[in-house]
Design an enzyme around this catalytic site. Structure first.
Site, PDB file in Angstrom:
ATOM      1  N   GLU A 269       0.836  -1.208   0.000  1.00 54.71           N
ATOM      2  CA  GLU A 269       0.000   0.000   0.000  1.00 54.71           C
ATOM      3  C   GLU A 269       0.869   1.257   0.000  1.00 54.71           C
ATOM      4  O   GLU A 269       0.511   2.260  -0.614  1.00 54.71           O
ATOM      5  CB  GLU A 269      -0.963  -0.002   1.194  1.00 54.71           C
ATOM      6  CG  GLU A 269      -1.935  -1.195   1.234  1.00 54.71           C
ATOM      7  CD  GLU A 269      -2.735  -1.424  -0.044  1.00 54.71           C
ATOM      8  OE1 GLU A 269      -3.004  -0.439  -0.770  1.00 54.71           O
ATOM      9  OE2 GLU A 269      -3.077  -2.593  -0.349  1.00 54.71           O
ATOM     10  N   HIS A 272       1.713   2.057  -3.514  1.00 55.24           N
ATOM     11  CA  HIS A 272       0.635   2.815  -4.162  1.00 55.24           C
ATOM     12  C   HIS A 272       0.687   4.278  -3.693  1.00 55.24           C
ATOM     13  O   HIS A 272       0.546   5.207  -4.481  1.00 55.24           O
ATOM     14  CB  HIS A 272      -0.734   2.246  -3.755  1.00 55.24           C
ATOM     15  CG  HIS A 272      -1.142   0.999  -4.481  1.00 55.24           C
ATOM     16  ND1 HIS A 272      -1.238   0.945  -5.851  1.00 55.24           N
ATOM     17  CD2 HIS A 272      -1.525  -0.230  -4.027  1.00 55.24           C
ATOM     18  CE1 HIS A 272      -1.660  -0.283  -6.198  1.00 55.24           C
ATOM     19  NE2 HIS A 272      -1.826  -1.004  -5.121  1.00 55.24           N
TER      20      HIS A 272
END
Ligand code: ZN
Length: 505
Positions: A269, A272
């Site tokens: 994450e 991202h």
């Protein structure tokens, strides 16, 4: 610029500012999704629905449409970023206009019927028949949709593939997945049995969740997750969401009996997130901010999760910190044991739990089935049977029930056909990016540094800063210095796992 173009530009700017402002309530609503008091939901959902319809009116309204038309006619005079943006906005508007409104609304009802209620029931009971009639309608609609939207060069499944990753077609994916099939499947069959067993410390102990959080916070520093711009929360399924490049929020999920899960979700994450944090400030107030596509986004998360985060060099630096936090639990575990544990490959039923090596086979199976839906060979009647046959053929597994099989992912039941292939494509982009980066500096040495600064700077310069101001293929080709080539991915996986498993390539 003529007066009418200038006027159109002013209207366009004003309306896109407004459209962007709608991102805020949806962003905040998603962040509080799991902490919302249950009684608050019905009222809140009605308000969100009202906001959605206001947004739809804004985007399809006359003022916006006229401004886009004028700017599109004058596109040769616009700067390249705005030109690209207007071409994309015009394309989506034209596509939307080809869908009969009645069919569109009927389809929205099919999706609401299918997801989440029936999907969740089918998944938890393992009974595909609960959601089968919905899938039948979803396939039928997507086949019709592909006909409405077909062009000279894009037909059938191509139409959907291009929507999820502009420029990708059946022909290109066939080549990609063909290589995975011919090169990777036989390799995996040799590699899996050659692996050593995992160190028993990981299977037999509990790892305190608070200590895991402490380590993930440390990883935030390694990943340059700036405290002034980021937040880390918790949710059932980890995700990243952002409001511009100055507010990026990720979540994680912690399991006491699985040390690796939260660590690699966090790195994924943050990958991202770093992408969004590094989009150029110049794009912040345009519609071209934000990551460009599913596959490019996934290439960034998986690059950090796998190529960087599962490397020996990365852990040479950070394993002592982890060991210091879990002093008792990891006292007998050496660096090599840990590296072996985080890379251990195993054929499994569930895509989201798959290791780096077997992951693309899960996506291959979904790609072949989706392709068949458009060729007419795969229907709601035979999809479960075909799914199970492919898991047997490619991964050697007998799927026990639909919850661990054809109804494990929400994508199809939420109407998303054509999405899956981007997951494997992202990993393949990541491998080619690593190869290109190596030409500029010693990436493996950089993985072992205090933080990922050197790597992040390269990604910002070659990928992140562009946001969505260019097409995904243009950004990737610019970064890697040539067209996408899946051979890098195959080579990366074979090199890595032949070394780990002690077998020849
Ligand atoms: Zn992801």
């Amino acid at each position: 610029m003529t007066e009418s173009v200038k006027r159109a530009k002013r209207t366009y700017d004003k309306l896109t500012r407004r459209i962007r402002a709608f991102n805020l309530p949806f962003f905040l609503a998603s962040w509080e999704e799991e902490s919302l008091p249950p009684a608050a939901r019905p009222y809140r959902d009605k308000q969100l629905l009202e906001l959605s319809s206001m947004l739809y009116e804004l985007q399809t309204g006359k003022s916006f449409k006229n401004a886009v038309e004028v700017l599109y006619s004058a596109r040769d005079e616009l700067d390249p970023v705005l030109r690209h943006e207007i071409e994309n906005v015009k394309l989506s508007a034209d596509k939307l206009a080809k869908v009969p409104k009645k069919e569109y609304l009927a389809y929205q009802n099919v999706i609401l019927d299918s997801y989440p209620a029936k999907f969740v029931k089918a998944k938890t009971t393992g009974d595909f028949s609960v959601v089968k009639p919905c899938l039948e309608k979803i396939i039928a609609y997507n086949r019709k949709y592909a006909e409405w939207e077909q062009t000279e060069s894009l037909k059938g499944y191509d139409v959907l593939l291009d929507e999820y990753e502009k420029g990708m077609t059946v022909q290109k994916y066939d080549e990609f997945f063909g290589l995975i099939k011919s090169e990777l499947i036989p390799f995996i069959k040799r590699a899996l049995p050659a692996q050593k067993p995992v160190h028993p410390a990981f299977a037999s102990q509990k790892f305190d969740v608070e200590k895991q959080k402490q380590f993930c916070k440390y990883l935030g520093g390694v990943m340059l997750f700036d405290n002034d711009k980021t937040m880390m929360g918790e949710s059932e399924h980890p995700y990243t969401n952002n409001n511009g490049n100055c507010d990026v929020r990720i979540t994680d999920h912690y399991y006491e009996d699985d040390l690796a899960s939260a660590i690699f979700s966090a790195i994924h994450e943050m990958g991202h997130g770093l992408y969004e944090l590094q989009v150029s400030d110049d794009l912040q107030y345009t519609m071209s901010g934000g990551g460009v596509s599913m596959a490019v986004h996934e290439s960034q998360s998986r690059f950090f999760e796998n190529n960087v985060g599962r490397s020996r060099q990365f852990w040479q630096r950070h394993f002592p910190v982890l060991k210091d936090i879990f002093r008792e639990e990891l006292k007998d575990v050496e660096l090599d044991d840990f590296v072996h544990y985080i890379n251990h490959a195993k054929a499994g039923f569930v895509r989201t739990e798959a290791d780096e090596l077997t992951y693309p086979l899960h996506v291959l199976i979904r790609y072949e089935l989706e392709k068949g839906m458009f060729e007419g060979t795969v229907t709601a009647d035979n999809v479960e049977k075909l799914w199970n046959e492919k898991y047997k053929e490619y991964l050697g597994l007998d799927v026990p029930n639909a919850g661990k099989g054809v109804v494990q992912d929400m994508h199809w039941y939420g109407g998303n056909i054509g999405y899956f292939p981007t997951y494997a494509l992202g990993s393949a982009y990541a491998a080619q990016i690593l190869f290109a980066m190596q030409k500029d500096f010693d990436v493996y040495a950089a993985m072992g540094e205090e933080n990922v600064g050197k790597i992040a700077a390269w990604l910002k310069e070659h990928i992140h800063k562009y946001g969505s101001s260019k097409d995904p293929a243009e950004i990737i080709e610019g970064a890697v210095g040539g067209p996408f080539d899946p051979h890098y991915y195959i080579k990366y996986l074979k090199d890595k796992y032949s070394a780990l498993c002690g077998i020849s390539e």
